[in-house]
Design a protein around this motif. Sequence first.
Motif, PDB file in Angstrom:
ATOM      1  N   ASP A 248      39.150 -45.192  14.219  1.00  0.00           N
ATOM      2  CA  ASP A 248      40.170 -46.055  13.614  1.00  0.00           C
ATOM      3  C   ASP A 248      39.828 -47.531  13.792  1.00  0.00           C
ATOM      4  OD1 ASP A 248      41.492 -43.801  12.937  1.00  0.00           O
ATOM      5  OD2 ASP A 248      42.868 -43.835  14.675  1.00  0.00           O
ATOM      6  N   ASP A 249      39.073 -47.830  14.882  1.00  0.00           N
ATOM      7  CA  ASP A 249      38.688 -49.226  15.139  1.00  0.00           C
ATOM      8  C   ASP A 249      37.467 -49.650  14.306  1.00  0.00           C
ATOM      9  OD1 ASP A 249      36.769 -47.679  16.309  1.00  0.00           O
ATOM     10  OD2 ASP A 249      36.995 -48.492  18.333  1.00  0.00           O
ATOM     11  N   GLY A 250      36.981 -48.748  13.450  1.00  0.00           N
ATOM     12  CA  GLY A 250      35.846 -49.080  12.584  1.00  0.00           C
ATOM     13  C   GLY A 250      34.492 -48.862  13.242  1.00  0.00           C
ATOM     14  N   ARG A 251      34.496 -48.507  14.527  1.00  0.00           N
ATOM     15  CA  ARG A 251      33.214 -48.324  15.223  1.00  0.00           C
ATOM     16  C   ARG A 251      32.711 -46.888  15.060  1.00  0.00           C
ATOM     17  NH1 ARG A 251      33.162 -51.500  20.820  1.00  0.00           N
ATOM     18  NH2 ARG A 251      31.308 -50.237  20.963  1.00  0.00           N
TER      19      ARG A 251
END
Length: 324
Positions: A248-251
């Motif tokens: 969800d944090d894009g990582r």
Amino acid sequence: MSAEVIDGRAAARALKGGVAADVARLKADGAGIGLATVVVGEEYSSAAYERRLARLASELGVPHRRRALPASAAQGEVVELVDELNADPDVSGILVLRPLPAHVDEAAVFRAIDPRKDVEAVHPENAGLLALGVPRFVPSTAAAVFHLLDTWLDAAGEDRADFYHRSLIVVVGRSNNVGKPAISLGYERQTTVESVDEWADRTTGIGRHTRWADVLIVAAGKAGLIKAEHVGENAVVIDVGINPQRGDDGRVRMVGDVDYDSVAPRVRAITPVPGGVGPVTDVWLVRNTVLAARILSGMTSDEAVRSLADPSPALAAASFQEAS
Ligand code: NAD
């Protein structure tokens, strides 16, 4: 019940000590060693694997040579590069990283590798020897799977032979580089082996096979394929899968083929991802490079294997922790 976590990083550390000593002995005997990796094109996971191997080789005192070709390289150019490495006396192990671009015939490239330098056992001669139960090189991922199993059994106080003879091993995934070698190593241990592929998943479902497994080895390359309902309560689960997943944090982080959170509370023991099979695989590849150097220096395969440190006894019981 909560599963024991089979700690691949600890196992890899223990294994590394033996391989470093093997490299030092080899050099003291005046034999050369070198690992060459061949990359064609740019691919996220093979680039990461190659960087890890380069670091590890340097740590263990093995010269590493990176050879890269663009994705547009013709079949003939790849084979030419392999021929060059075959002839290079400073190279004892050759690893051609997968995937190769679609226009390159992988099997033809593998056939071009000198079988004595074929540290991943992809040449038909080495794959055949493995299938016959007399391997020259054991492919590193399958070797890592069984190294973790063997040493876990020792630490659990189980007799290896007795455990394997009475157990059912189910292998999910049937690739030439992971699934099939794992099946062969299961046969070598005189265990009952069942092989499940995506066709079972598409028809009857894999659960009717996997639920009965005493040991479940999963190498399908499908994130979260194995869920709680697919495993039996006393199973030992070895997750080979490494799948990039964006959070969800894009990582991007790596996850296995096993849905760890739902499966771990149900089974006897489990490998995490990351930190399970992967670190041991890397060390085993370098170990195979030492083996190749010994074979190239004139030893038979048996003599070469006997010259290396025994990989198994070093793993302490402390390598296994309770899953939270
Ligand atoms: P692959 O794509 O060559 O083979 C995958 C196999 O799984 C095939 O036989 C395929 O038919 C089967 N499969 C696919 N979907 C399935 C499903 N839904 N149910 C059952 N079987 C299914 O992949 P590979 O090279 O064997 O690698 C498998 C996984 O292991 C990948 O995630 C890869 O990144 C990882 N891997 C990890 C290591 C390590 O050291 N941990 C080393 C090599 C590969």
